[in-house]
Motif scaffolding. Sequence first.
Motif, PDB file in Angstrom:
ATOM      1  N   GLU A  41       0.824  -1.210   0.000  1.00  0.00           N
ATOM      2  CA  GLU A  41       0.000   0.000   0.000  1.00  0.00           C
ATOM      3  C   GLU A  41       0.857   1.259   0.000  1.00  0.00           C
ATOM      4  N   ILE A  42       1.985   1.201   0.712  1.00  0.00           N
ATOM      5  CA  ILE A  42       2.918   2.330   0.728  1.00  0.00           C
ATOM      6  C   ILE A  42       3.440   2.591  -0.681  1.00  0.00           C
ATOM      7  N   ALA A  43       3.877   1.528  -1.344  1.00  0.00           N
ATOM      8  CA  ALA A  43       4.424   1.659  -2.697  1.00  0.00           C
ATOM      9  C   ALA A  43       3.381   2.202  -3.665  1.00  0.00           C
ATOM     10  N   GLU A  44       2.177   1.666  -3.603  1.00  0.00           N
ATOM     11  CA  GLU A  44       1.118   2.099  -4.521  1.00  0.00           C
ATOM     12  C   GLU A  44       0.756   3.565  -4.291  1.00  0.00           C
ATOM     13  N   LYS A  45       0.753   3.991  -3.031  1.00  0.00           N
ATOM     14  CA  LYS A  45       0.428   5.390  -2.735  1.00  0.00           C
ATOM     15  C   LYS A  45       1.524   6.333  -3.220  1.00  0.00           C
ATOM     16  N   MET A  46       2.782   5.939  -3.028  1.00  0.00           N
ATOM     17  CA  MET A  46       3.877   6.790  -3.481  1.00  0.00           C
ATOM     18  C   MET A  46       3.856   6.932  -4.995  1.00  0.00           C
ATOM     19  N   LEU A  47       3.524   5.855  -5.680  1.00  0.00           N
ATOM     20  CA  LEU A  47       3.449   5.904  -7.139  1.00  0.00           C
ATOM     21  C   LEU A  47       2.330   6.835  -7.596  1.00  0.00           C
ATOM     22  N   THR A  48       1.155   6.688  -7.024  1.00  0.00           N
ATOM     23  CA  THR A  48       0.011   7.525  -7.431  1.00  0.00           C
ATOM     24  C   THR A  48       0.218   8.982  -7.031  1.00  0.00           C
ATOM     25  N   ASP A  49       0.848   9.210  -5.887  1.00  0.00           N
ATOM     26  CA  ASP A  49       1.135  10.585  -5.454  1.00  0.00           C
ATOM     27  C   ASP A  49       2.064  11.296  -6.430  1.00  0.00           C
ATOM     28  N   ASN A  50       2.852  10.521  -7.151  1.00  0.00           N
ATOM     29  CA  ASN A  50       3.782  11.094  -8.123  1.00  0.00           C
ATOM     30  C   ASN A  50       3.293  10.932  -9.557  1.00  0.00           C
ATOM     31  N   GLY A  51       2.016  10.634  -9.706  1.00  0.00           N
ATOM     32  CA  GLY A  51       1.414  10.545 -11.029  1.00  0.00           C
ATOM     33  C   GLY A  51       1.874   9.377 -11.868  1.00  0.00           C
ATOM     34  N   ILE A  52       2.249   8.295 -11.205  1.00  0.00           N
ATOM     35  CA  ILE A  52       2.708   7.099 -11.920  1.00  0.00           C
ATOM     36  C   ILE A  52       1.639   6.009 -11.805  1.00  0.00           C
ATOM     37  N   TYR A  53       1.056   5.643 -12.941  1.00  0.00           N
ATOM     38  CA  TYR A  53      -0.056   4.692 -12.923  1.00  0.00           C
ATOM     39  C   TYR A  53       0.210   3.432 -13.764  1.00  0.00           C
ATOM     40  N   ASP A  54       1.366   3.371 -14.393  1.00  0.00           N
ATOM     41  CA  ASP A  54       1.657   2.230 -15.275  1.00  0.00           C
ATOM     42  C   ASP A  54       2.679   1.257 -14.675  1.00  0.00           C
ATOM     43  N   VAL A  55       2.935   1.385 -13.370  1.00  0.00           N
ATOM     44  CA  VAL A  55       3.854   0.487 -12.680  1.00  0.00           C
ATOM     45  C   VAL A  55       3.067  -0.355 -11.674  1.00  0.00           C
ATOM     46  N   ILE A  56       3.282  -1.663 -11.705  1.00  0.00           N
ATOM     47  CA  ILE A  56       2.555  -2.585 -10.839  1.00  0.00           C
ATOM     48  C   ILE A  56       3.445  -3.023  -9.677  1.00  0.00           C
ATOM     49  N   VAL A  57       2.854  -3.122  -8.494  1.00  0.00           N
ATOM     50  CA  VAL A  57       3.567  -3.596  -7.303  1.00  0.00           C
ATOM     51  C   VAL A  57       3.238  -5.072  -7.099  1.00  0.00           C
ATOM     52  N   ILE A  58       4.266  -5.920  -7.120  1.00  0.00           N
ATOM     53  CA  ILE A  58       4.046  -7.353  -6.964  1.00  0.00           C
ATOM     54  C   ILE A  58       4.948  -7.927  -5.868  1.00  0.00           C
ATOM     55  N   SER A  59       4.623  -9.139  -5.446  1.00  0.00           N
ATOM     56  CA  SER A  59       5.389  -9.826  -4.410  1.00  0.00           C
ATOM     57  C   SER A  59       6.314 -10.862  -5.051  1.00  0.00           C
ATOM     58  N   VAL A  60       7.547 -10.977  -4.526  1.00  0.00           N
ATOM     59  CA  VAL A  60       8.501 -11.971  -5.024  1.00  0.00           C
ATOM     60  C   VAL A  60       9.061 -12.756  -3.838  1.00  0.00           C
ATOM     61  N   ASP A  61       9.540 -13.945  -4.117  1.00  0.00           N
ATOM     62  CA  ASP A  61      10.099 -14.796  -3.071  1.00  0.00           C
ATOM     63  C   ASP A  61      11.454 -14.275  -2.605  1.00  0.00           C
ATOM     64  N   GLY A  62      11.852 -14.731  -1.428  1.00  0.00           N
ATOM     65  CA  GLY A  62      13.174 -14.400  -0.925  1.00  0.00           C
ATOM     66  C   GLY A  62      13.170 -13.297   0.119  1.00  0.00           C
ATOM     67  N   GLU A  63      14.367 -13.054   0.662  1.00  0.00           N
ATOM     68  CA  GLU A  63      14.563 -12.004   1.657  1.00  0.00           C
ATOM     69  C   GLU A  63      15.522 -10.970   1.110  1.00  0.00           C
ATOM     70  N   LEU A  64      15.176  -9.688   1.248  1.00  0.00           N
ATOM     71  CA  LEU A  64      15.968  -8.584   0.702  1.00  0.00           C
ATOM     72  C   LEU A  64      16.148  -8.730  -0.811  1.00  0.00           C
TER      73      LEU A  64
END
Length: 230
Positions: A41-64
């Motif tokens: 939610e943090i990532a999605e809000k930062m993207l929209t706050d900066n007018g970026i709507y064509d980048v998707i936030v996804i989850s990946v395996d692993g640590e760091l």
Amino acid sequence: MTYYWIVGITFFFSVIISKILKNKFRIYSELYLHNHMSGKEIAEKMLTDNGIYDVIVISVDGELTDHYNPMNKTVNLSDRVYHEKTAAAAAVAAHECGHVLQHKLGYNMLKLRNQLVPILNFSSKFTNIVLMSGLAIFYSSGGKNAFLLKLGIGLFSLAVIFSFITLPIEFDASRRALNWLKTKNIVSYQEYNTAKDSLKWASMTYVVSALGSLAQLIYFMSIFTDKKDD
């Protein structure tokens, strides 16, 4: 022997920094955000706050394993960062979005690094072979045949340059992340300090890597110059 000392010391500090970083994240993962927002939610809000709507936030395996992929326009967050509602997760998520902003705004250092990527990918396939072969020929010829060694040093220097170019890119992404977290009141004062500390230790991994590669380059260059002085 000196070379192995350099590699060993670099590896030692890398392990120490990695352990500190993981320990920091373990401790900070117990400190939940007052706004109960997840890393996603943090990532999605930062993207929209900066007018970026064509980048998707996804989850990946692993640590760091968090990173931004400009090729398919995805902010890839490790499973823990993606779901957790902590200042550490917020810091990492916002940091990766900082890279998205750099890409959008045409950040010069990022452009330079991207231009070097194809060259580095090609040269890295031959660097170790050329260096080792160059050293063998150099010593067997009594220092008279240094062409291959010079070529190997030149190839290795590209990796060193790349690692140092990466530093300001990472620092800038963190600066953008922290600035957004603060100005948008996403985090409290205590949460901000936690996020800042998390990103500071994360950046140390890049610093250690860059200094380690520089030390190796200086060592290889000293072999040539010392033999030349003899």
